[in-house]
Enzyme design. Structure first.
Site, mmCIF file in Angstrom:
data_model
loop_
_atom_site.group_PDB
_atom_site.id
_atom_site.type_symbol
_atom_site.label_atom_id
_atom_site.label_comp_id
_atom_site.label_asym_id
_atom_site.label_seq_id
_atom_site.Cartn_x
_atom_site.Cartn_y
_atom_site.Cartn_z
ATOM 1 C CG HIS A 86 -2.116 -0.916 1.005
ATOM 2 N ND1 HIS A 86 -3.156 -0.614 0.159
ATOM 3 C CD2 HIS A 86 -2.404 -2.125 1.520
ATOM 4 C CE1 HIS A 86 -4.045 -1.591 0.167
ATOM 5 N NE2 HIS A 86 -3.606 -2.529 0.988
ATOM 6 C CB SER A 87 4.273 1.810 -1.304
ATOM 7 O OG SER A 87 5.046 2.892 -1.745
ATOM 8 C CG ASN A 88 0.952 6.956 0.447
ATOM 9 O OD1 ASN A 88 -0.164 6.670 0.032
ATOM 10 N ND2 ASN A 88 1.209 7.151 1.733
#
Ligand SMILES: *Cc1c(COP(=O)(O)O)cnc(C)c1O
Length: 356
Positions: free
Chosen positions: A89-91
């Site tokens: 879920h990396s920005n």
């Protein structure tokens, strides 16, 4: 960008203007006053929110400014693919995939771990942005998998640029010099320099804030609030990145620049290196609000999210900005920021985490 009186600052700014940058961010981002929140907290401190959640590209956030320099046009020559890595879920992965799409490049994301539901949050956005996802088991496997991807793309006749995790590099730090310049202009030059509260993890944003304050010789008080890492690690990393970036702005190319700690550096650049060290030393870095760990919501963060929602209309994310806002609120309640001062909350983005 306004140019201050100091010669070495002007030189540093002129050098910064010559460093390659691919425009990706919608800037300047607004600085919104938050008087209702200040009234609710009963503080005499003026609060405002620097909306870097609104940097635009791929739903925005702090990674966009950093990527502008990471993706220096000179480094993109002949490049067909971007490769980077992060959590499921990396920005940072989301914004890198969006940059690749905008620039007409392919993108591979090396992701450690499977998302619970790839149809939600950043995991969904990674896919909507057309990225190829390579899943590895552990964080420790990411670098090797990135190298493998770069090799694979090369073998197929392409050319990959590997973007380090978080774009937290000396190059990326230049992005936050512009944010400092904006806040300085937006806050008005008449008052005292503000307190700036920011979320912090890989240290790149803090490095840029430190470098910016050093360049402008601006006495903003930086408060970096960890989302995961120990405070000492963040401070050390931010200092190292800011020093390396400062050396690239070194006005005298003959001056010693190999030593990132800069001891004994002479010439006009020494002023900047010394100021970077001073600003980094004066910065407050805290890991008091991490709670049970990265991505795990805290009661304080949830309260901050509710207060921001109901008294500012600004939505926080649970992983980063909620914890940073909780720190700012605690400081204001405890009277650690004197009445009459200004407090700027740097909103670094992260909204997709609300929908995972
Ligand atoms: C990455 C990120 C941060 C931390 O920034 P660093 O430069 O890694 O310290 C803070 N907030 C959000 C929303 C992020 O995505």
């Amino acid at each position: 960008m306004s140019v201050p009186g100091s010669t070495s600052s002007a030189t540093a700014l002129a050098r910064l203007a010559r460093i390659g940058r691919t425009p990706l961010a919608t800037v300047p981002t607004p600085l919104h006053p938050a008087p209702a929140l200040a009234a609710h907290l009963g503080t005499g401190v003026q609060i405002s929110i620097k909306a870097d959640d609104c940097t635009g590209l791929g739903l925005g956030g702090n990674k966009v400014r950093k990527l502008e320099y990471e993706l220096d046009p000179a480094r993109l020559h002949g490049v067909t693919h971007l490769v980077t890595a992060g959590g499921p879920h990396s920005n940072h992965c989301r914004v890198t995939a969006a940059a690749a799409a905008r620039l007409g490049l392919g993108c591979t994301l090396v992701v450690n771990g499977e998302p619970e539901d790839p149809g939600r949050g950043n995991a969904l956005l990674h896919r909507l942005l057309g990225a190829r996802i390579v899943t590895v088991r552990d964080r420790e496997d990411r670098d090797r998998a990135m190298e493998e991807e770069v090799r694979r793309i090369g073998a197929a006749g392409g050319k990959a640029l590997a973007v380090p995790i978080g774009a937290s590099t000396a190059r990326g730090a230049f992005g936050y010099v512009h944010a400092v310049a904006e806040v300085r202009d937006q806050a008005g030059s008449d008052g005292e320099a503000p307190w700036i509260f920011t979320s912090s993890s890989s240290g790149g944003t803090l490095a840029g804030l430190i470098l910016g304050c050093a360049i402008f010789d601006w006495r903003a008080r930086l408060v970096a609030v960890s989302a995961d890492e120990p405070a000492a690690w963040i401070r050390g990393t931010a200092l190292r990145l800011a020093m390396a970036a400062a050396h690239r702005l070194e006005p005298d190319p003959g001056a010693p620049s190999g030593n990132p700690h800069g001891h004994g550096t002479s010439g006009p650049g020494a002023g900047l290196a010394n100021r970077v060290r001073q600003v980094a030393e004066d910065a407050i870095v805290t890991d008091d609000l991490v709670g049970a760990g990265y991505g795990i919501a805290t009661r304080e963060g949830q309260e901050a999210t509710r207060l921001f929602g109901t008294h500012t209309g600004v939505i926080l994310d649970p992983v980063y900005t909620a914890k940073a806002a909780a720190a700012m609120i605690a400081w204001l309640r405890e009277g650690r920021v004197p009445a009459g001062d200004n407090a700027v909350f740097l909103h670094t983005g992260g909204h997709p985490a609300l929908f995972r």
